[in-house]
Scaffold this motif. Structure first.
Motif, mmCIF file in Angstrom:
data_model
loop_
_atom_site.group_PDB
_atom_site.id
_atom_site.type_symbol
_atom_site.label_atom_id
_atom_site.label_comp_id
_atom_site.label_asym_id
_atom_site.label_seq_id
_atom_site.Cartn_x
_atom_site.Cartn_y
_atom_site.Cartn_z
ATOM 1 N N UNK A 118 47.825 35.475 36.106
ATOM 2 C CA UNK A 118 47.647 36.251 34.887
ATOM 3 C C UNK A 118 46.809 37.525 35.065
ATOM 4 N N UNK A 119 45.780 37.483 35.907
ATOM 5 C CA UNK A 119 44.900 38.659 36.038
ATOM 6 C C UNK A 119 45.402 39.641 37.087
ATOM 7 N N UNK A 120 45.812 39.125 38.251
ATOM 8 C CA UNK A 120 46.160 40.007 39.375
ATOM 9 C C UNK A 120 47.286 40.990 39.072
ATOM 10 N N UNK A 121 48.355 40.602 38.348
ATOM 11 C CA UNK A 121 49.407 41.593 38.042
ATOM 12 C C UNK A 121 48.879 42.819 37.308
ATOM 13 N N UNK A 122 47.932 42.635 36.388
ATOM 14 C CA UNK A 122 47.355 43.766 35.658
ATOM 15 C C UNK A 122 46.464 44.600 36.568
ATOM 16 N N UNK A 123 45.761 43.938 37.488
ATOM 17 C CA UNK A 123 44.890 44.660 38.413
ATOM 18 C C UNK A 123 45.717 45.479 39.388
#
Length: 287
Positions: A118-123
């Motif tokens: 969930x977090x890494x794609x946005x980062x």
């Protein structure tokens, strides 16, 4: 990849558990906050890449803090943490702008999977935008230098032509030579300063940026934590069970922050509980 985190929870025990899990995978805990108000202040000061946000806290709860942080930075990456099956509250946090959630108690492998999912794609999306902006700036700077060089060549060429025309007997012939030279140099400038005129095929494939509020599967977790004095020393305990995990975990942190944990299968825990009840009942009968 490793990232910097701001851990927000009103319980020091849970903040330590989260920090321990993050450090196992090489992440850095840049700061901690005990409520939503402090979380907003520390986000401005620290600028972490990811925020782990508890929902139920004094002064300002997690949902209000999410909204305030997103006012400061619309691209903030926030993961919600919940110790109970509060689906409505979790969904409200996701609607407010959180990118995903994870259930307490924290486990290193589970936490890392949530970060990747969930977090890494946005980062990665944010990093790609920064790289693209840097590449554009570099191209613009290179084109500017080439243009300046071409303009310098024009000035030198025109001066040379003017010097040569002073030696020519016919003024018309000189003007014709200057005009021809200026035309050739202008073509040279257009070619060097305007590479965008070349019609080259564009092989870049645009990838859509990850969207918030993805379809997220809810899991149920049960947890009980307490503190008590054991032989004059205050110790923290946590007893946990998570859906689809047929094990229970009892953890203890002593005054020196050393953690001890015991894991039992659910069936084994039931057998232990039954045996204990039987022994207690036998003790009552002996009195």
């Amino acid at each position: 990849m490793s990232y910097t985190f701001l851990v927000v929870d009103d319980t020091s025990f849970m903040r330590k558990m989260a920090a321990d899990c993050l450090k196992q995978y090489g992440h850095t805990v840049a700061g901690e906050a005990v409520n939503g108000k402090e979380a907003v202040h520390k986000y401005k000061a620290i600028q972490p890449q990811v925020v782990m946000m508890d929902l139920t806290m004094p002064e300002m709860n997690g949902i209000e803090a999410i909204k305030e942080i997103l006012k400061v930075d619309a691209e903030a990456v926030i993961l919600v943490c919940s110790a109970s099956n509060q689906k409505d509250m979790i969904q409200e946090a996701l609607d407010a702008g959180a990118v995903g959630y994870l259930m307490k108690p924290f486990k290193p492998d589970y936490m890392n999977e949530i970060i990747k999912k969930y977090a890494e794609p946005h980062l990665k999306s944010a990093e790609a935008e920064i790289s693209e902006e840097a590449a554009t700036a570099e191209t613009s700077s290179r084109n500017t230098k080439e243009t300046e060089k071409a303009e310098s060549e024009i000035a030198a060429a025109v001066e040379t032509v003017k010097d040569e025309t002073d030696e020519v007997d016919t003024e018309a012939a000189a003007r014709e030579t200057v005009a021809q030279t200026e035309e050739e140099v202008t073509l040279l400038v257009d070619h060097k300063a305007s590479p965008e005129r070349v019609n080259e095929p564009n092989h870049e494939i645009a990838k859509p940026a990850p969207t918030r509020n993805s379809k997220i599967k809810f899991l149920t977790s049960y947890m009980c934590n307490w503190e008590e004095e054991v032989q004059g020393e205050t110790k923290s305990f946590a007893f946990t069970y998570t859906e689809n995990d047929q094990n229970v975990c009892l953890e203890m942190i002593d005054a020196s922050n050393e953690k001890h944990s015991i894991r039992l299968s659910l069936d084994g825990f039931r057998d232990l509980y039954g045996w204990l009840e039987q022994r207690l009942e036998e003790g009552k009968n002996l009195r």
